[in-house]
Design an enzyme around this catalytic site. Structure first.
Site, PDB file in Angstrom:
ATOM      1  CB  SER A  47      -0.879   0.019   1.258  1.00 33.34           C
ATOM      2  OG  SER A  47      -1.530   1.272   1.377  1.00 33.34           O
ATOM      3  CE1 TYR A 103      -4.003  -2.116   4.969  1.00 29.24           C
ATOM      4  CE2 TYR A 103      -3.395   0.163   4.495  1.00 29.24           C
ATOM      5  CZ  TYR A 103      -3.781  -1.086   4.058  1.00 29.24           C
ATOM      6  OH  TYR A 103      -3.942  -1.321   2.715  1.00 29.24           O
TER       7      TYR A 103
HETATM    8  P1  NAP Z   1     -11.559  -5.657   0.190  1.00 33.27           P
HETATM    9  O1  NAP Z   1     -12.447  -5.137  -0.864  1.00 33.27           O
HETATM   10  O2  NAP Z   1     -11.923  -5.453   1.634  1.00 33.27           O
HETATM   11  O3  NAP Z   1     -11.307  -7.229  -0.067  1.00 33.27           O
HETATM   12  C1  NAP Z   1     -10.506  -7.942   0.811  1.00 33.27           C
HETATM   13  C2  NAP Z   1     -10.362  -9.361   0.309  1.00 33.27           C
HETATM   14  O4  NAP Z   1      -9.458 -10.073   1.188  1.00 33.27           O
HETATM   15  C3  NAP Z   1     -11.666 -10.140   0.326  1.00 33.27           C
HETATM   16  O5  NAP Z   1     -11.628 -11.048  -0.743  1.00 33.27           O
HETATM   17  C4  NAP Z   1     -11.610 -10.875   1.668  1.00 33.27           C
HETATM   18  O6  NAP Z   1     -12.393 -12.073   1.689  1.00 33.27           O
HETATM   19  C5  NAP Z   1     -10.136 -11.205   1.721  1.00 33.27           C
HETATM   20  N1  NAP Z   1      -9.602 -11.437   3.073  1.00 33.27           N
HETATM   21  C6  NAP Z   1      -9.574 -10.581   4.108  1.00 33.27           C
HETATM   22  N2  NAP Z   1      -8.981 -11.168   5.168  1.00 33.27           N
HETATM   23  C7  NAP Z   1      -8.638 -12.419   4.771  1.00 33.27           C
HETATM   24  C8  NAP Z   1      -8.004 -13.512   5.408  1.00 33.27           C
HETATM   25  N3  NAP Z   1      -7.593 -13.448   6.681  1.00 33.27           N
HETATM   26  N4  NAP Z   1      -7.822 -14.645   4.695  1.00 33.27           N
HETATM   27  C9  NAP Z   1      -8.231 -14.731   3.404  1.00 33.27           C
HETATM   28  N5  NAP Z   1      -8.837 -13.734   2.748  1.00 33.27           N
HETATM   29  C10 NAP Z   1      -9.041 -12.590   3.435  1.00 33.27           C
HETATM   30  O7  NAP Z   1     -10.087  -5.040   0.066  1.00 33.27           O
HETATM   31  P2  NAP Z   1      -9.308  -4.447  -1.202  1.00 33.27           P
HETATM   32  O8  NAP Z   1      -9.434  -2.984  -1.170  1.00 33.27           O
HETATM   33  O9  NAP Z   1      -9.628  -5.188  -2.418  1.00 33.27           O
HETATM   34  O10 NAP Z   1      -7.813  -4.764  -0.748  1.00 33.27           O
HETATM   35  C11 NAP Z   1      -7.032  -5.809  -1.319  1.00 33.27           C
HETATM   36  C12 NAP Z   1      -5.574  -5.560  -0.939  1.00 33.27           C
HETATM   37  O11 NAP Z   1      -5.174  -4.286  -1.442  1.00 33.27           O
HETATM   38  C13 NAP Z   1      -5.322  -5.526   0.568  1.00 33.27           C
HETATM   39  O12 NAP Z   1      -4.087  -6.151   0.856  1.00 33.27           O
HETATM   40  C14 NAP Z   1      -5.239  -4.047   0.873  1.00 33.27           C
HETATM   41  O13 NAP Z   1      -4.478  -3.776   2.013  1.00 33.27           O
HETATM   42  C15 NAP Z   1      -4.591  -3.535  -0.400  1.00 33.27           C
HETATM   43  N6  NAP Z   1      -4.794  -2.096  -0.643  1.00 33.27           N
HETATM   44  C16 NAP Z   1      -6.049  -1.614  -0.901  1.00 33.27           C
HETATM   45  C17 NAP Z   1      -6.199  -0.243  -1.131  1.00 33.27           C
HETATM   46  C18 NAP Z   1      -7.522   0.385  -1.430  1.00 33.27           C
HETATM   47  O14 NAP Z   1      -7.612   1.636  -1.472  1.00 33.27           O
HETATM   48  N7  NAP Z   1      -8.582  -0.373  -1.670  1.00 33.27           N
HETATM   49  C19 NAP Z   1      -5.081   0.605  -1.080  1.00 33.27           C
HETATM   50  C20 NAP Z   1      -3.842   0.046  -0.800  1.00 33.27           C
HETATM   51  C21 NAP Z   1      -3.700  -1.307  -0.591  1.00 33.27           C
HETATM   52  P3  NAP Z   1     -13.984 -12.065   2.018  1.00 33.27           P
HETATM   53  O15 NAP Z   1     -14.679 -11.562   0.780  1.00 33.27           O
HETATM   54  O16 NAP Z   1     -14.296 -13.492   2.303  1.00 33.27           O
HETATM   55  O17 NAP Z   1     -14.181 -11.160   3.196  1.00 33.27           O
END
Ligand code: NAP
Length: 254
Positions: A149, A163
């Site tokens: 991130s 985080y």
């Molecule tokens: P999201 O929409 O909340 O989706 C999270 C995903 O991770 C879901 O598929 C969830 O499964 C799964 N998950 C969460 N905890 C888990 C665990 N312990 N074991 C297995 N699966 C798990 O998040 P996102 O925004 O797509 O984020 C994806 C990645 O990008 C993360 O690493 C996040 O830190 C990073 N990121 C996101 C942003 C942003 O602005 N969105 C920015 C920087 C970095 P379920 O559907 O079953 O809950």
């Protein structure tokens, strides 16, 4: 899609049920990969991703596996191997924010929940991918892409040091494993998204927060999951064959 004589490459995408992980799984399928996705709670969303992979003409496998559990990650890789018989890429995408919590309210269980999922989970999966893909252990080499991130270098949102620090660890892991695994034919890189429109932002105000922060991004808008996914697809594939140890910002200049 592959030609009939080509063997499809196989990727495991953790947290592939929703958000950025789903977009990555679909982008890889559109580039001819069979994809195994994991999730933790949302089986309906995971099945929807599987259908999108199949609509792209590729095979999908869905495994419920908590990345914070070493035993679950072992089962994830075993089931993928049984279904597909090979591994060419791992995308360590599953992650949580862990809500907002001041350092004055530090809590052992809370810190463990964030670091167990974001850091230990990435280590567990990287270790198993290394064993499966190493060209010194019978594999054919491959790629690991860690979803870090921009928070790792900006400090992130208010009261989310847990985080930001977990993603700092992911960056360091990426740099170290890029060196350790290069002789095994495995490239290791990280993508550092900025503000991307997904449900993860429910941790700190959801859409209202994204709308408020969009003008602070140099490009003047938040990004889409697909804009991250296309970069991950590039880092998994042959066009990035000399990129190893990169921390690639996908953040609109933020
Ligand atoms: P999201 O929409 O909340 O989706 C999270 C995903 O991770 C879901 O598929 C969830 O499964 C799964 N998950 C969460 N905890 C888990 C665990 N312990 N074991 C297995 N699966 C798990 O998040 P996102 O925004 O797509 O984020 C994806 C990645 O990008 C993360 O690493 C996040 O830190 C990073 N990121 C996101 C942003 C942003 O602005 N969105 C920015 C920087 C970095 P379920 O559907 O079953 O809950």
């Amino acid at each position: 899609m592959n030609s009939p004589t080509q063997v499809a490459r196989v990727a495991i995408v953790t947290g592939g049920s929703r958000g950025i992980g789903r977009a990555i799984a679909v982008a890889l399928a559109q580039q001819g990969w069979n994809v195994c996705i994991s999730y933790i709670h949302n089986s309906a969303a995971a099945q929807e991703t599987a259908e999108l992979i199949q609509q792209a003409g590729m095979r999908a496998l869905v495994v419920k596996a908590d990345v914070a559990s070493y035993a679950d990650t072992r089962r994830l890789f075993d089931e993928s191997h049984k279904a597909f018989g090979r591994l060419d890429a791992l995308v360590n995408n599953a992650g949580i924010v862990g809500g907002q919590r001041s350092i004055f309210d530090v809590d052992e269980a809370h810190l463990h929940s964030v670091f167990d999922a974001n850091v230990l989970g990435s280590f567990y999966c990287a270790a198993q991918a290394a064993n499966a893909m190493s060209n010194q252990k019978g594999g054919q080499g491959g790629a690991i892409v860690n979803i870090s991130s921009a928070a790792s270098r900006t400090g992130g949102m208010p009261q989310e040091a847990h985080y930001a620090a977990s993603k700092g660890a992911v960056d360091s892991m990426t740099l170290a494993l890029a060196k350790e695994l290069a002789p095994h034919g495995i490239r290791v890189n990280a993508v550092r998204p900025g503000l991307i429109d997904t449900e993860i932002h429910e941790a700190h105000g959801g859409q209202a927060t994204l709308t408020k922060l969009a003008p602070t991004v140099p490009m003047g808008r938040v990004g889409t999951a697909d804009e991250v996914a296309q970069v991950v697809g590039f880092l998994c594939g042959p066009l990035s064959s000399y990129i190893d140890g990169a921390l690639l910002d996908v953040s609109g200049g933020r």
